[in-house]
Enzyme design. Sequence first.
Site, PDB file in Angstrom:
ATOM      1  N   ARG A 237       0.761  -1.010  -0.177  1.00 17.73           N
ATOM      2  CA  ARG A 237      -0.476  -0.285  -0.286  1.00 17.73           C
ATOM      3  C   ARG A 237       0.723   1.209   0.207  1.00 17.73           C
ATOM      4  O   ARG A 237       1.954   0.864   0.532  1.00 17.73           O
ATOM      5  CB  ARG A 237      -0.938   0.455   0.746  1.00 17.73           C
ATOM      6  CG  ARG A 237      -2.019  -0.931   1.005  1.00 17.73           C
ATOM      7  CD  ARG A 237      -3.069  -0.618   0.072  1.00 17.73           C
ATOM      8  NE  ARG A 237      -3.850  -1.822  -0.133  1.00 17.73           N
ATOM      9  CZ  ARG A 237      -4.355  -2.277  -0.789  1.00 17.73           C
ATOM     10  NH1 ARG A 237      -3.589  -2.846  -2.089  1.00 17.73           N
ATOM     11  NH2 ARG A 237      -5.357  -3.345  -0.633  1.00 17.73           N
ATOM     12  N   GLU A 266      -3.538   7.237  -5.774  1.00 16.22           N
ATOM     13  CA  GLU A 266      -3.692   6.513  -6.608  1.00 16.22           C
ATOM     14  C   GLU A 266      -5.407   7.382  -7.117  1.00 16.22           C
ATOM     15  O   GLU A 266      -6.009   7.382  -6.363  1.00 16.22           O
ATOM     16  CB  GLU A 266      -4.500   5.032  -6.316  1.00 16.22           C
ATOM     17  CG  GLU A 266      -2.472   4.516  -5.712  1.00 16.22           C
ATOM     18  CD  GLU A 266      -2.669   2.732  -5.531  1.00 16.22           C
ATOM     19  OE1 GLU A 266      -3.929   2.716  -5.650  1.00 16.22           O
ATOM     20  OE2 GLU A 266      -2.003   3.071  -4.870  1.00 16.22           O
ATOM     21  N   HIS A 285      -0.972   0.002 -10.050  1.00 17.53           N
ATOM     22  CA  HIS A 285      -1.838  -0.968  -9.031  1.00 17.53           C
ATOM     23  C   HIS A 285      -2.220  -2.230  -9.775  1.00 17.53           C
ATOM     24  O   HIS A 285      -3.180  -2.166  -9.738  1.00 17.53           O
ATOM     25  CB  HIS A 285      -2.808  -0.227  -8.519  1.00 17.53           C
ATOM     26  CG  HIS A 285      -2.799  -0.496  -7.222  1.00 17.53           C
ATOM     27  ND1 HIS A 285      -3.170  -0.258  -6.137  1.00 17.53           N
ATOM     28  CD2 HIS A 285      -2.939  -1.587  -6.603  1.00 17.53           C
ATOM     29  CE1 HIS A 285      -3.839  -0.517  -4.727  1.00 17.53           C
ATOM     30  NE2 HIS A 285      -3.444  -2.283  -5.193  1.00 17.53           N
TER      31      HIS A 285
HETATM   32  C1  8YV Z   1      -7.401  -4.930  -5.519  1.00 21.15           C
HETATM   33  C2  8YV Z   1      -5.053  -4.969  -3.995  1.00 21.15           C
HETATM   34  O1  8YV Z   1      -6.750  -4.941  -7.231  1.00 21.15           O
HETATM   35  O2  8YV Z   1      -5.869  -7.216  -3.107  1.00 21.15           O
HETATM   36  C3  8YV Z   1      -5.748  -6.143  -2.965  1.00 21.15           C
HETATM   37  O3  8YV Z   1      -5.750  -5.648  -1.599  1.00 21.15           O
HETATM   38  O4  8YV Z   1      -4.590  -4.189  -4.299  1.00 21.15           O
HETATM   39  C4  8YV Z   1      -5.183  -5.453  -5.330  1.00 21.15           C
HETATM   40  O5  8YV Z   1      -5.802  -6.865  -5.511  1.00 21.15           O
HETATM   41  C5  8YV Z   1      -7.516  -3.732  -5.222  1.00 21.15           C
HETATM   42  O6  8YV Z   1      -8.046  -3.758  -4.546  1.00 21.15           O
HETATM   43  C6  8YV Z   1      -8.419  -3.771  -6.192  1.00 21.15           C
HETATM   44  O7  8YV Z   1      -9.696  -4.662  -6.033  1.00 21.15           O
END
Ligand code: 8YV
Length: 324
Positions: A237, A266, A285
């Site tokens: 993150r 983001e 991301h």
């Molecule tokens: C997702 C992520 O792409 O799973 C997570 O925590 O950061 C990513 O894999 C994102 O949250 C959108 O679904």
Amino acid sequence: MKPSIILYKALPDDLHKRLEDHFTVTQVDNLDPETVQKNAEAFANAEGMLGSSEKVDAALLEKMPKLRATSTVSVGYDQFDVDALNERGIFLMHTPTVLTETVADTMMALVLSTARRVVEVAERVKAGEWKQGIGPDWFGIDVHHKTLGIIGMGRIGLALAQRAHFGFGMPILYNARRHHAEAEERFQARYCDIDTLLQESDYVCVVLPLTDETHHMIGAEQFKKMKSSAIFINAGRGPVVDEQALIEALKSGEIHAAGLDVFEQEPLPVDSPLLSLPNVVALPHIGSATHETRYNMAACAVDNLIDALNGKVEKNCVNPQIAK
Ligand code: 8YV
């Protein structure tokens, strides 16, 4: 009568149908206050919700008095006010296992592309700069047999260690809240304190969830401790890293390069200084973003919601302790 749910993410047709077989579905684009107001009755009646990347806080929960379960299409759940969910007895389901290998692939891609300057030199080829045999100004640095430090030895850290150890012969250092016997036995990973990891690693890879404890955990002080030849990778993150301090460290040569899949804000603002630094590979991301894995995450989230609304929370539940 089927329970009602709010769906705030588009799903593949077959998964959407599976939801509709079980629930009365109201689909919305986001969870903005205007959206909630426009669909007030559907929100008020919803017993479940499914989606990703939107804030779920106490103010929203106030509008959803019947909510019993939320299901996020992600492993990370920093968008949720977990205390507020717990107080109201609402289950939070997530997708912790299906994306592990894909995110580890992304991290290895960041290691390789920063070290070997893949993006930068490919752009130079496209710009017509490859006119004769290449010289040192095209060279990168080695990955194989260099030391890889992992901060956060969860499932993804373990999958990264596997790739680095078996694929690239890299000694592995790691720091985590507790020792990880599997990492130590299978990959000879060595547990060390953060300072030692920062000082000894050629690649510092961070894969941590965002919590009050991890916010800005990597800042100016930590970059100072890294080797000037070190490459910094973040795929957990963004706010775990003080981005301003990272920019300074990259500009001043305190560290060599950075490979980033996540950012404090983001989408990354187009005027971010990170985008004008040649020693940065910035990705949008994409950690889990393959067709296969995004499908599997969505399928897992659908199953999780069906399970949770049936009181089944043995698997993929963040707060099973609230079960009565
Ligand atoms: C997702 C992520 O792409 O799973 C997570 O925590 O950061 C990513 O894999 C994102 O949250 C959108 O679904």
